[in-house]
Design a protein around this motif. Structure first.
Motif, PDB file in Angstrom:
ATOM      1  N   PHE A  56      -3.598  18.202  44.106  1.00 37.93           N
ATOM      2  CA  PHE A  56      -4.099  17.692  42.837  1.00 37.93           C
ATOM      3  C   PHE A  56      -4.407  16.204  42.921  1.00 37.93           C
ATOM      4  CE2 PHE A  56      -4.249  16.862  38.288  1.00 37.93           C
ATOM      5  CZ  PHE A  56      -5.002  17.944  37.888  1.00 37.93           C
ATOM      6  N   ASN A  57      -3.630  15.478  43.697  1.00 33.96           N
ATOM      7  CA  ASN A  57      -3.926  14.057  43.877  1.00 33.96           C
ATOM      8  C   ASN A  57      -5.281  13.854  44.548  1.00 33.96           C
ATOM      9  OD1 ASN A  57      -1.963  11.781  43.226  1.00 33.96           O
ATOM     10  ND2 ASN A  57      -0.605  13.428  43.826  1.00 33.96           N
ATOM     11  N   ILE A  58      -5.572  14.666  45.563  1.00 34.34           N
ATOM     12  CA  ILE A  58      -6.866  14.567  46.244  1.00 34.34           C
ATOM     13  C   ILE A  58      -8.001  14.836  45.256  1.00 34.34           C
ATOM     14  CG2 ILE A  58      -8.340  15.628  47.999  1.00 34.34           C
ATOM     15  CD1 ILE A  58      -5.728  16.182  49.595  1.00 34.34           C
ATOM     16  N   TRP A  59      -7.823  15.902  44.455  1.00 38.78           N
ATOM     17  CA  TRP A  59      -8.858  16.248  43.475  1.00 38.78           C
ATOM     18  C   TRP A  59      -9.050  15.130  42.449  1.00 38.78           C
ATOM     19  CZ3 TRP A  59     -12.944  18.064  41.428  1.00 38.78           C
ATOM     20  CH2 TRP A  59     -13.081  18.208  40.055  1.00 38.78           C
ATOM     21  N   LEU A  60      -7.971  14.569  41.970  1.00 35.51           N
ATOM     22  CA  LEU A  60      -8.055  13.508  40.971  1.00 35.51           C
ATOM     23  C   LEU A  60      -8.729  12.256  41.520  1.00 35.51           C
ATOM     24  CD1 LEU A  60      -4.606  13.828  39.198  1.00 35.51           C
ATOM     25  CD2 LEU A  60      -6.824  14.102  38.136  1.00 35.51           C
ATOM     26  N   PHE A  61      -8.443  11.937  42.776  1.00 34.59           N
ATOM     27  CA  PHE A  61      -9.058  10.754  43.372  1.00 34.59           C
ATOM     28  C   PHE A  61     -10.571  10.946  43.505  1.00 34.59           C
ATOM     29  CE2 PHE A  61      -4.831  10.011  45.786  1.00 34.59           C
ATOM     30  CZ  PHE A  61      -4.252   9.581  44.612  1.00 34.59           C
ATOM     31  N   ILE A  62     -10.971  12.163  43.891  1.00 32.65           N
ATOM     32  CA  ILE A  62     -12.401  12.466  44.008  1.00 32.65           C
ATOM     33  C   ILE A  62     -13.077  12.352  42.645  1.00 32.65           C
ATOM     34  CG2 ILE A  62     -14.088  14.283  44.504  1.00 32.65           C
ATOM     35  CD1 ILE A  62     -12.122  15.301  46.650  1.00 32.65           C
ATOM     36  N   LEU A 457       4.643  12.103  25.731  1.00 36.59           N
ATOM     37  CA  LEU A 457       4.908  11.496  27.037  1.00 36.59           C
ATOM     38  C   LEU A 457       3.727  11.649  27.989  1.00 36.59           C
ATOM     39  CD1 LEU A 457       8.615  12.536  27.744  1.00 36.59           C
ATOM     40  CD2 LEU A 457       7.747  10.382  26.818  1.00 36.59           C
ATOM     41  N   PHE A 458       2.859  12.617  27.728  1.00 39.36           N
ATOM     42  CA  PHE A 458       1.707  12.855  28.590  1.00 39.36           C
ATOM     43  C   PHE A 458       0.804  11.617  28.668  1.00 39.36           C
ATOM     44  CE2 PHE A 458      -2.541  14.628  29.526  1.00 39.36           C
ATOM     45  CZ  PHE A 458      -2.243  15.313  30.698  1.00 39.36           C
ATOM     46  N   LEU A 459       0.882  10.768  27.661  1.00 39.46           N
ATOM     47  CA  LEU A 459       0.100   9.530  27.654  1.00 39.46           C
ATOM     48  C   LEU A 459       0.486   8.614  28.825  1.00 39.46           C
ATOM     49  CD1 LEU A 459       0.219   8.754  23.819  1.00 39.46           C
ATOM     50  CD2 LEU A 459      -1.625   9.873  25.097  1.00 39.46           C
ATOM     51  N   LEU A 460       1.645   8.875  29.431  1.00 36.56           N
ATOM     52  CA  LEU A 460       2.112   8.071  30.560  1.00 36.56           C
ATOM     53  C   LEU A 460       1.742   8.682  31.908  1.00 36.56           C
ATOM     54  CD1 LEU A 460       5.712   7.345  29.202  1.00 36.56           C
ATOM     55  CD2 LEU A 460       3.720   5.848  29.059  1.00 36.56           C
ATOM     56  N   SER A 461       1.203   9.903  31.903  1.00 36.79           N
ATOM     57  CA  SER A 461       0.920  10.610  33.160  1.00 36.79           C
ATOM     58  C   SER A 461      -0.126   9.887  34.003  1.00 36.79           C
ATOM     59  CB  SER A 461       0.464  12.040  32.867  1.00 36.79           C
ATOM     60  OG  SER A 461      -0.742  12.056  32.108  1.00 36.79           O
ATOM     61  N   GLY A 462      -1.195   9.401  33.362  1.00 41.17           N
ATOM     62  CA  GLY A 462      -2.246   8.710  34.102  1.00 41.17           C
ATOM     63  C   GLY A 462      -1.737   7.457  34.786  1.00 41.17           C
ATOM     64  N   GLN A 463      -0.813   6.759  34.124  1.00 41.31           N
ATOM     65  CA  GLN A 463      -0.202   5.573  34.713  1.00 41.31           C
ATOM     66  C   GLN A 463       0.603   5.972  35.944  1.00 41.31           C
ATOM     67  OE1 GLN A 463      -0.336   2.450  34.605  1.00 41.31           O
ATOM     68  NE2 GLN A 463       1.536   1.830  35.672  1.00 41.31           N
ATOM     69  N   GLY A 464       1.263   7.132  35.886  1.00 38.61           N
ATOM     70  CA  GLY A 464       2.025   7.617  37.031  1.00 38.61           C
ATOM     71  C   GLY A 464       1.130   7.909  38.221  1.00 38.61           C
ATOM     72  N   ILE A 465      -0.023   8.536  37.966  1.00 39.05           N
ATOM     73  CA  ILE A 465      -0.972   8.834  39.037  1.00 39.05           C
ATOM     74  C   ILE A 465      -1.556   7.548  39.613  1.00 39.05           C
ATOM     75  CG2 ILE A 465      -3.127  10.024  39.605  1.00 39.05           C
ATOM     76  CD1 ILE A 465      -2.504  11.905  37.225  1.00 39.05           C
ATOM     77  N   LYS A 466      -1.897   6.638  38.730  1.00 40.53           N
ATOM     78  CA  LYS A 466      -2.455   5.345  39.150  1.00 40.53           C
ATOM     79  C   LYS A 466      -1.465   4.605  40.042  1.00 40.53           C
ATOM     80  CE  LYS A 466      -4.197   1.016  37.138  1.00 40.53           C
ATOM     81  NZ  LYS A 466      -4.419   0.292  35.856  1.00 40.53           N
ATOM     82  N   TRP A 467      -0.204   4.588  39.651  1.00 44.23           N
ATOM     83  CA  TRP A 467       0.840   3.920  40.439  1.00 44.23           C
ATOM     84  C   TRP A 467       0.979   4.573  41.809  1.00 44.23           C
ATOM     85  CZ3 TRP A 467       5.442   5.891  42.405  1.00 44.23           C
ATOM     86  CH2 TRP A 467       6.342   4.954  42.919  1.00 44.23           C
ATOM     87  N   LEU A 468       0.953   5.922  41.831  1.00 43.80           N
ATOM     88  CA  LEU A 468       1.085   6.648  43.091  1.00 43.80           C
ATOM     89  C   LEU A 468      -0.078   6.327  44.024  1.00 43.80           C
ATOM     90  CD1 LEU A 468       2.552   8.755  44.810  1.00 43.80           C
ATOM     91  CD2 LEU A 468       1.219  10.516  43.647  1.00 43.80           C
ATOM     92  N   ARG A 469      -1.289   6.253  43.454  1.00 42.19           N
ATOM     93  CA  ARG A 469      -2.460   5.933  44.276  1.00 42.19           C
ATOM     94  C   ARG A 469      -2.332   4.545  44.888  1.00 42.19           C
ATOM     95  NH1 ARG A 469      -8.818   5.312  42.461  1.00 42.19           N
ATOM     96  NH2 ARG A 469      -9.649   5.326  44.566  1.00 42.19           N
ATOM     97  N   GLU A 470      -1.858   3.598  44.105  1.00 39.86           N
ATOM     98  CA  GLU A 470      -1.686   2.238  44.613  1.00 39.86           C
ATOM     99  C   GLU A 470      -0.657   2.196  45.737  1.00 39.86           C
ATOM    100  OE1 GLU A 470      -0.656   0.161  41.073  1.00 39.86           O
ATOM    101  OE2 GLU A 470      -2.728  -0.001  40.342  1.00 39.86           O
ATOM    102  N   LYS A 471       0.419   2.967  45.586  1.00 42.17           N
ATOM    103  CA  LYS A 471       1.442   3.031  46.630  1.00 42.17           C
ATOM    104  C   LYS A 471       0.882   3.641  47.913  1.00 42.17           C
ATOM    105  CE  LYS A 471       5.028   1.233  44.595  1.00 42.17           C
ATOM    106  NZ  LYS A 471       5.655  -0.005  45.115  1.00 42.17           N
ATOM    107  N   LEU A 472       0.076   4.701  47.776  1.00 43.51           N
ATOM    108  CA  LEU A 472      -0.521   5.350  48.941  1.00 43.51           C
ATOM    109  C   LEU A 472      -1.488   4.408  49.652  1.00 43.51           C
ATOM    110  CD1 LEU A 472      -1.202   8.934  47.541  1.00 43.51           C
ATOM    111  CD2 LEU A 472       0.527   8.271  49.216  1.00 43.51           C
ATOM    112  N   LYS A 473      -2.220   3.607  48.874  1.00 40.27           N
ATOM    113  CA  LYS A 473      -3.147   2.635  49.446  1.00 40.27           C
ATOM    114  C   LYS A 473      -2.377   1.586  50.275  1.00 40.27           C
ATOM    115  CE  LYS A 473      -7.195   2.542  46.433  1.00 40.27           C
ATOM    116  NZ  LYS A 473      -7.964   1.741  45.433  1.00 40.27           N
ATOM    117  N   ARG A 474      -1.280   1.117  49.711  1.00 42.46           N
ATOM    118  CA  ARG A 474      -0.465   0.112  50.416  1.00 42.46           C
ATOM    119  C   ARG A 474       0.116   0.695  51.705  1.00 42.46           C
ATOM    120  NH1 ARG A 474       3.025  -2.512  45.407  1.00 42.46           N
ATOM    121  NH2 ARG A 474       1.232  -3.363  44.248  1.00 42.46           N
ATOM    122  N   PHE A 475       0.529   1.976  51.617  1.00 39.02           N
ATOM    123  CA  PHE A 475       1.101   2.644  52.772  1.00 39.02           C
ATOM    124  C   PHE A 475       0.049   2.751  53.884  1.00 39.02           C
ATOM    125  CE2 PHE A 475       1.847   6.569  55.178  1.00 39.02           C
ATOM    126  CZ  PHE A 475       3.096   6.288  55.700  1.00 39.02           C
TER     127      PHE A 475
END
Length: 479
Positions: A56-62, A457-475
């Motif tokens: 799902f992360n791959i799909w969302l990034f695309i 709480l779903f309003l916070l989900s996009g922030q969670g995905i955004k944070w994860l993407r930033e972490k993956l980029k740094r990695f």
């Protein structure tokens, strides 16, 4: 003041994270076997969950790259509407139970027979809210069942746009895109569109009211507080639990007042006034149409069901017999039910406490309602219907895995927002969720009852995905 709010926000956010984590663990223990009738290895479950998470992360990034185009909103509308339209055309769901009551009354009301309601409407008076909205739709477009389903799709698109603009307001367009797409392909939300359920308009008014409440708190503008009060009051006539948002707001203001911070006093007071005025005005209009004083409600039966340890706080046919026993007398039935519920809490406390983990799993960890209700009864059998109904395990597991991913994104969103300046907003969202948790400790639970709290709480989900993407980029950069 800001330090106090910050500390409270930190305290409550970790409680919410623990409760969401427990929902995943307990639902694996109690709900997976109940839904699929199969034991699944925890290791296999973790592998499937991680696979779904990564895919799902791959799909969302695309999609996020595509959504940078000017036609982002149009594309978003398409990805929300398309799967829902496909589902309602392929799955000819037939209204049953409460949904049949809604549909039947709406049909009659659209023809002017406003007092020809099912007797259960006199006991559960919030049923008029959705039924009258549906009646208005039927009055304009005809009372065919497909009209109601098209209305559901329309509401789903509106909800997706509200989510997008609310998350954009809080976290920016990237996070907004992630949340909106996550919502677009949410299995239970797609499948539930073929069911004429009150949750569809309820959550639209609720989340839109929450959007204006967030703006009222952040911008200190009273007009937004008025809009919030009006919208939450309307949603409260569809499902009474909407009042939790107002209670959470009052609690937030009380905390600020204790710290002598009165900046949102005007917004808070006006939102409460607009809520009360709208609630009783709409209630009086419904009373004029139906003859039922809908502002008089009771949670007596709900408490009796919620404390019933033999059914784990869920509705059961025996509760319907209890309703009939009192000949649909509002005062007697709810009064007696309230006594039974309170008596259980007082004299059978241990048995009640023993069912709380399972109740928590049912309401916060189970997302099976979309598949269950959309396939429960159909008008006709087709190859698609047979395919779907003959493989419930696949659909239940897919729904659950997707829901777990959503909960994980929400958790990441909560934890990654520690340094965000909107402490008051996050505290409000956490308070709303915790309010619903406390409420349903005592009241009836069903998987679909997590709607208002999880969408908050779903309003916070996009922030969670955004944070994860930033972490993956740094990695990737570090490696």
């Amino acid at each position: 003041m800001q330090n106090t709010v910050g500390r409270l926000d930190t305290f409550f956010r970790y409680i919410v994270v623990v409760l969401l984590g427990l929902a995943i663990v307990l639902s694996f223990q109690f709900r997976i076997v109940a839904l699929t009738h199969k034991k699944i290895s925890f290791v296999v479950m973790v592998i499937l969950l991680l696979s779904a998470f990564l895919i799902f992360n791959i799909w969302l990034f695309i999609f996020q790259k595509l959504a940078n185009k000017k036609l982002a909103i149009l594309l978003l509308i398409l990805v929300i509407a398309a799967p829902r339209l496909i589902w309602i055309f392929l799955m000819p769901t037939k209204p049953v139970s409460d949904y049949l009551c809604f549909y039947s009354y709406a049909q009659k009301a659209s023809q002017g027979f406003l007092k020809g309601y099912d007797m259960t409407f006199t006991l559960f008076r919030f049923r008029f809210g959705y039924s009258l909205i549906l009646a208005l739709v039927f009055k304009i477009f005809g009372s065919s069942i497909i009209v109601g389903k098209f209305f559901n799709v329309f509401l789903s698109v509106i909800l997706g746009l509200i989510i997008y603009f609310t998350v954009d307001y809080l976290f920016g367009k990237e996070a907004a895109t992630y949340s909106a797409v996550l919502y677009a392909f949410w299995p239970s939300q797609i499948m539930y569109n073929s069911v004429l359920a009150s949750e569809h308009p309820f959550i639209v008014f609720l989340v839109l009211g929450l959007y204006f409440l967030i703006r009222a708190i952040k911008e200190k503008k009273a007009i937004f507080g008025i809009f919030a009060g009006v919208l939450v009051a309307i949603s409260n006539h569809i499902r009474p639990v909407a009042v939790v948002i107002i209670i959470a707001m009052v609690f937030l203001f009380a905390l600020k007042a204790l710290c002598k911070d009165f900046k949102i006093l005007k917004s808070a007071v006006l939102s409460i006034i607009s809520y009360v005025v709208t609630f009783y005005t709409v209630g009086y209009l419904i009373f004029c149409l139906t003859g039922i004083p809908v502002w008089k409600t009771s949670m007596g039966l709900n408490l009796m069901i919620g404390t019933d340890y033999t059914t784990y706080g869920m509705n059961n046919p025996k509760h319907s017999l209890f309703v009939k026993k009192y000949a649909y007398d509002f005062q007697r039935m709810h009064g007696e039910a309230m006594k039974i519920g309170l008596e259980r809490l007082k004299k059978e406390t241990k048995k009640f406490l023993a069912i709380l983990p399972r109740k928590h799993a049912i309401i916060w960890g189970d997302d099976s309602f979309g598949y269950f209700w959309s396939t429960f009864k159909v008008y006709k059998t087709t190859h698609f219907v047979n395919l779907v109904k003959n493989h419930p395990t696949i659909f239940y597991m897919f729904s659950q895995l997707y829901y777990y991913v959503i909960l994980i994104y929400i958790i990441l969103g909560i934890l990654s927002s520690k340094k965000n300046a909107n402490k008051e907003i996050f505290l409000l969202l956490n308070l709303i969720f915790l309010g619903y948790v406390v409420l349903h400790i005592f009241l009836e639970v069903q998987p679909r009852y997590h709607y208002p709290a999880i969408f908050t709480l779903f309003l916070l989900s996009g922030q969670g995905i955004k944070w994860l993407r930033e972490k993956l980029k740094r990695f990737q950069y570090c490696s």
